[in-house]
Scaffold this motif. Sequence first.
Motif, mmCIF file in Angstrom:
data_model
loop_
_atom_site.group_PDB
_atom_site.id
_atom_site.type_symbol
_atom_site.label_atom_id
_atom_site.label_comp_id
_atom_site.label_asym_id
_atom_site.label_seq_id
_atom_site.Cartn_x
_atom_site.Cartn_y
_atom_site.Cartn_z
ATOM 1 N N ASP A 74 44.894 44.544 39.429
ATOM 2 C CA ASP A 74 44.553 43.385 40.268
ATOM 3 C C ASP A 74 45.795 42.560 40.475
ATOM 4 O OD1 ASP A 74 41.638 43.583 40.376
ATOM 5 O OD2 ASP A 74 41.734 43.259 38.213
ATOM 6 N N MET A 75 45.916 41.950 41.626
ATOM 7 C CA MET A 75 46.972 40.953 41.783
ATOM 8 C C MET A 75 46.648 39.823 40.821
ATOM 9 S SD MET A 75 47.837 40.765 45.801
ATOM 10 C CE MET A 75 48.351 42.244 46.675
ATOM 11 N N PHE A 76 47.562 39.558 39.895
ATOM 12 C CA PHE A 76 47.218 38.563 38.881
ATOM 13 C C PHE A 76 47.172 37.160 39.474
ATOM 14 C CE2 PHE A 76 51.681 37.898 36.682
ATOM 15 C CZ PHE A 76 52.293 37.822 37.898
ATOM 16 N N PRO A 77 46.314 36.323 38.918
ATOM 17 C CA PRO A 77 46.081 35.020 39.538
ATOM 18 C C PRO A 77 47.096 33.967 39.123
ATOM 19 C CG PRO A 77 44.597 35.307 37.707
ATOM 20 C CD PRO A 77 45.388 36.587 37.817
ATOM 21 N N TYR A 78 47.261 32.993 39.982
ATOM 22 C CA TYR A 78 47.905 31.753 39.592
ATOM 23 C C TYR A 78 46.812 30.890 38.983
ATOM 24 C CZ TYR A 78 50.026 27.202 39.679
ATOM 25 O OH TYR A 78 50.509 25.983 39.296
ATOM 26 N N PRO A 79 46.933 30.536 37.706
ATOM 27 C CA PRO A 79 45.851 29.785 37.061
ATOM 28 C C PRO A 79 45.856 28.321 37.504
ATOM 29 C CG PRO A 79 47.625 30.210 35.495
ATOM 30 C CD PRO A 79 48.033 30.861 36.772
ATOM 31 N N SER A 80 45.153 28.066 38.571
ATOM 32 C CA SER A 80 45.134 26.708 39.126
ATOM 33 C C SER A 80 44.167 25.846 38.327
ATOM 34 C CB SER A 80 44.667 26.772 40.580
ATOM 35 O OG SER A 80 43.308 27.117 40.624
ATOM 36 N N GLY A 81 44.237 24.563 38.566
ATOM 37 C CA GLY A 81 43.404 23.629 37.825
ATOM 38 C C GLY A 81 41.936 23.693 38.204
ATOM 39 N N THR A 82 41.650 24.306 39.353
ATOM 40 C CA THR A 82 40.270 24.284 39.828
ATOM 41 C C THR A 82 39.457 25.481 39.351
ATOM 42 O OG1 THR A 82 41.098 25.288 41.860
ATOM 43 C CG2 THR A 82 40.700 22.934 41.915
ATOM 44 N N GLY A 83 40.085 26.411 38.640
ATOM 45 C CA GLY A 83 39.336 27.546 38.117
ATOM 46 C C GLY A 83 39.077 28.600 39.178
ATOM 47 N N LEU A 84 38.298 29.588 38.795
ATOM 48 C CA LEU A 84 37.990 30.683 39.717
ATOM 49 C C LEU A 84 37.088 30.204 40.846
ATOM 50 C CD1 LEU A 84 36.938 33.731 37.498
ATOM 51 C CD2 LEU A 84 39.116 33.396 38.636
ATOM 52 N N HIS A 85 37.255 30.784 42.004
ATOM 53 C CA HIS A 85 36.244 30.626 43.044
ATOM 54 C C HIS A 85 35.656 32.012 43.298
ATOM 55 C CE1 HIS A 85 39.108 32.287 45.926
ATOM 56 N NE2 HIS A 85 40.010 31.495 45.380
ATOM 57 N N VAL A 86 34.632 32.115 44.133
ATOM 58 C CA VAL A 86 33.948 33.402 44.257
ATOM 59 C C VAL A 86 34.804 34.475 44.913
ATOM 60 C CG1 VAL A 86 31.607 32.496 44.215
ATOM 61 C CG2 VAL A 86 32.811 32.722 46.404
ATOM 62 N N GLY A 87 35.932 34.072 45.497
ATOM 63 C CA GLY A 87 36.825 35.048 46.097
ATOM 64 C C GLY A 87 37.559 35.881 45.062
ATOM 65 N N HIS A 88 38.004 35.260 43.971
ATOM 66 C CA HIS A 88 38.726 36.001 42.936
ATOM 67 C C HIS A 88 37.949 37.225 42.441
ATOM 68 C CE1 HIS A 88 41.165 32.199 42.043
ATOM 69 N NE2 HIS A 88 42.092 33.136 42.164
ATOM 70 N N PRO A 89 36.698 37.034 42.007
ATOM 71 C CA PRO A 89 36.009 38.160 41.366
ATOM 72 C C PRO A 89 35.670 39.287 42.333
ATOM 73 C CG PRO A 89 34.924 36.074 40.876
ATOM 74 C CD PRO A 89 35.889 35.823 41.973
ATOM 75 N N GLU A 90 35.874 39.100 43.597
ATOM 76 C CA GLU A 90 35.538 40.166 44.529
ATOM 77 C C GLU A 90 36.405 41.395 44.265
ATOM 78 O OE1 GLU A 90 36.344 39.455 48.611
ATOM 79 O OE2 GLU A 90 35.077 41.107 49.286
ATOM 80 N N GLY A 91 37.708 41.188 44.353
ATOM 81 C CA GLY A 91 38.613 42.301 44.064
ATOM 82 C C GLY A 91 38.513 42.726 42.611
#
Length: 865
Positions: free
Chosen positions: A40-57
């Motif tokens: 997976d393209m690793f995430p930038y851990p933003s302050g707002t947490g996951l949104h439903v777009g992240h878990p799709e991939g």
Amino acid sequence: MAGYPFEAIERKWQAYWKAHKTFRTPADVDMSRPKYYVLDMFPYPSGTGLHVGHPEGYTATDIVARYKRMKGFNVLHPIGWDAFGLPAEQYALRTGTHPRITTEANIARFRTQLQSLGFSYDWDREVNTTDCAYYRWTQWIFLKLFERGLAYEAEVPVWWCEALGTTLANEEVIDGRSDIGGHHCERRTLRQWVLKITSYAERLLAGLEEADWPASTKEMQRNWIGRSEGAEIDFPLPDSSASIRVFTTRPDTIFGATYMVLAPEHPLVNTLTTAAQHAAVSAYLAQALRKSDLERTELQKEKSGVFTGGYATNPATGSRIPVWVADYVLGTYGTGAIMAVPGQDERDWQFAKVFGLPIVRTVAPPEGFEGEAYTGDGPAINSDFLDGLRVEEAKARILDWVESSGVGRRKVNYKLRDWLFSRQRYWGEPIPVVFSNGEARPVPPEDLPVTLPALEAFKPSGSLEGPLALAEDWLATTDPDTGAPARRETNTMPQWAGSCWYFLRYIDPHNTEALVDPALERYWMPVDLYVGGAEHAVLHLLYARFWHMVLYDAGVVASPEPFAKLVHQGMILGELEYTTYKEVENGQLVTAEEVQGRVHRPTGSAVEAVRIREELVQKDGAHFVLKDNPAIRLNVRAHKMSKSRGNVVNPDEIVAQYGADAFRLYEMFMGPLEQVKPWSTRGVAGTSRFLNRTWRLLSGERGRVGDTEPSPEQWHMLHQTIHRVTQDIDALRMNTAIAALMEFINAAYKWDMVPRQVAEPFVLILSPFAPHIAEALWEGLGHEGTLAREAWPAVNQAYLTEDTVVIPVQVNGKVRATIRVPADMPKPDVLARARQEENVLRFLHGTKVRKEIYVVGRIVNFVAR
RNA sequence: GCCGGGAUGGCGGAAUAGGUAGACGCAACGGACUUAAAAUCCGUUGGCCUCAGGGCCGUGCGGGUUCGAGUCCCGCUCCCGGUACCA
């Protein structure tokens, strides 16, 4: 809502996986077995947490990872954090909280969220770009680049953003404003580190050929690299030995070059400008420099420029042609100067028209051509020895002439520019260089990492240097060779750096001797499946390829291309919205199509958008209208999720209400992975219902599983489902795989009893999609421990084929009946059987059959007249 | 402007070596269970017509190829994404 106890089940199995390290990939895997690297393209851990777009991939790759494990592959499925970057630093500026603190907190939150979704990552391989044990190797790669002459310093005009206190790369500035925050930016010249990505342009282009990547992404990279073939040609200045060098892709049109244009920043502008034109030119230069890109774009329609007063000689015609300065010529592309051929170039034509410059056509336009510049193919005219030749031939001929007469040479040019690699920031990897007597000296590899000093304040330094210029103790060091006093580089690396190679570190994350062990690298690379957003189509994916090729050349890695197959998940939009407008003054609703901007056109009154609930809406012909006032037409659209629109869906809430399995299932069931699609929370209720039905049918305590011998129909249903699900996972068609699973459950509901021999394989093929409930069902069926390494059920072809098939019977292409016949029935018998159908007879009555078609197992068609 | 992707029921979407268009899910409607509701179960659901057998129309628009077209070819329209004076 009395559903299955997902909360307890998910808690239990997540704890089990964690405690047993179920998904750990040991360092010493059996390399004789096949491998599969799912990334997976690793995430930038933003302050707002996951949104439903992240878990799709992430869900898609998790399904593949779990599936491949069951298929017997050694699977590498890691996750980590791309944690350097501007937001944490800006937060630090506002609150005084150190970015390390915020970053750690954000990572902890992301990790919890990802674990709550049951992803089968190997958590022992987590990497974090801000960890000095990690960025030590980022710095090490920089030294490799430096060593190989691929990192150099240059005075570069860069975007300086006062508000952010930093320079930004071209791609981080949009229309003169920063991509992050939208602050005003301006051009300044600064000493910068630059990476010579341009010397890899050709290989970056060639490497795309083989890659199993989306065509659009490959095309975007090709356009970004922007290769064009042409020539560099020198136009001598009559009164000096100097000449103006231009790049052109149309050397065949040189006989029509009636003037020249220099970019405002071209070094010869001053030389060429005559006393009489001096005032006009300097006024123009001052104005051009002030213009932002936005203004340049806006003013694009009207070309601007000024005559320098100087002339050059067209080497083909020998005639004196005027030299102008204009900002439609870019200083950063080609040589920053052009030969203007208005007859064959639309921009030059426009410019010539505005300033009354001569236009000579050198390619004959087709008859009836009414446009201005003609850029197509045709015979050359007004071109001396080229006359009559088509464009390609004329190009070849003139290039030979150019080279033999010494006025120029063939040349390939690229839009791609070298990569500006310096940032005047704190929260990034320090560039491992020190300055001694003004000379840049690399830090020896054994002295790495150059760690970030623990700064208290994060204000920009006030100079063009970043905050690191304030860390006095840290700044002062010594020259590694001579021991003389030296000062550290205060620039840090851009956020792209850490993500250029993280996929290599996952392979060997704790190695202190090397970036990655060569034998392990050779086994695991390249990445077999890489899933991430299309927004990274160019930058991340191009930079990562570039670094990888450099590492390949340096013998660090064994293959030049890192990502064999790439897939972009489509964006998830908010729920579908029905909207129209109401007049601000009286609250009167108006029909949406009469609104332009914020104004109701017929009345001219101001309006504001209103959202209409779905149950008040109906379809009327091609439009959606209000049920109680069909005159009001509505706009129907799903919008990008955004805080300001208030349509953001938080995965935590969905998981709390329906469970992780239902959430995962819905994310995949919405539609094809690559497609943009609207979210629907009601849809999650649907996948949740499916899991409840599955539980009721197959769970140990109240299920209907029994030790009976499966019927042929049950075998058939099972194997057909295995077949469909297997094929669909291989093709990443998770939506149809889930539909197949649902069809199985719907069919099984009609059975009195589900034979164990059918129930167990079903649970296994359900498990990649809904792993928690599958583990619980597996346990309920009497198994111990996890099903994660159970063998993927094999399809038995014998159960796939059926003895009889249903065949539609057409008369003249229209279905008039269906018949059930043995699958191997010969054509004449099938046709005879079809003719017995009453409805078929009706349509054949009084006609003559001209042709009888039987496609085995598919269709019968009588062509009759 | 250029490049790429797309358009199928009320909604998300199935179906491409051309072969029953609308799988699966949502929503809606009807029924069963229940004092009731939730949950669950069974069923109906593209439009129009019907002597209840069935018929006509229908995959953005206009043409074409074919026994047969959502699928292939030609010409459009609209939507989404990217990119934009790159010589």
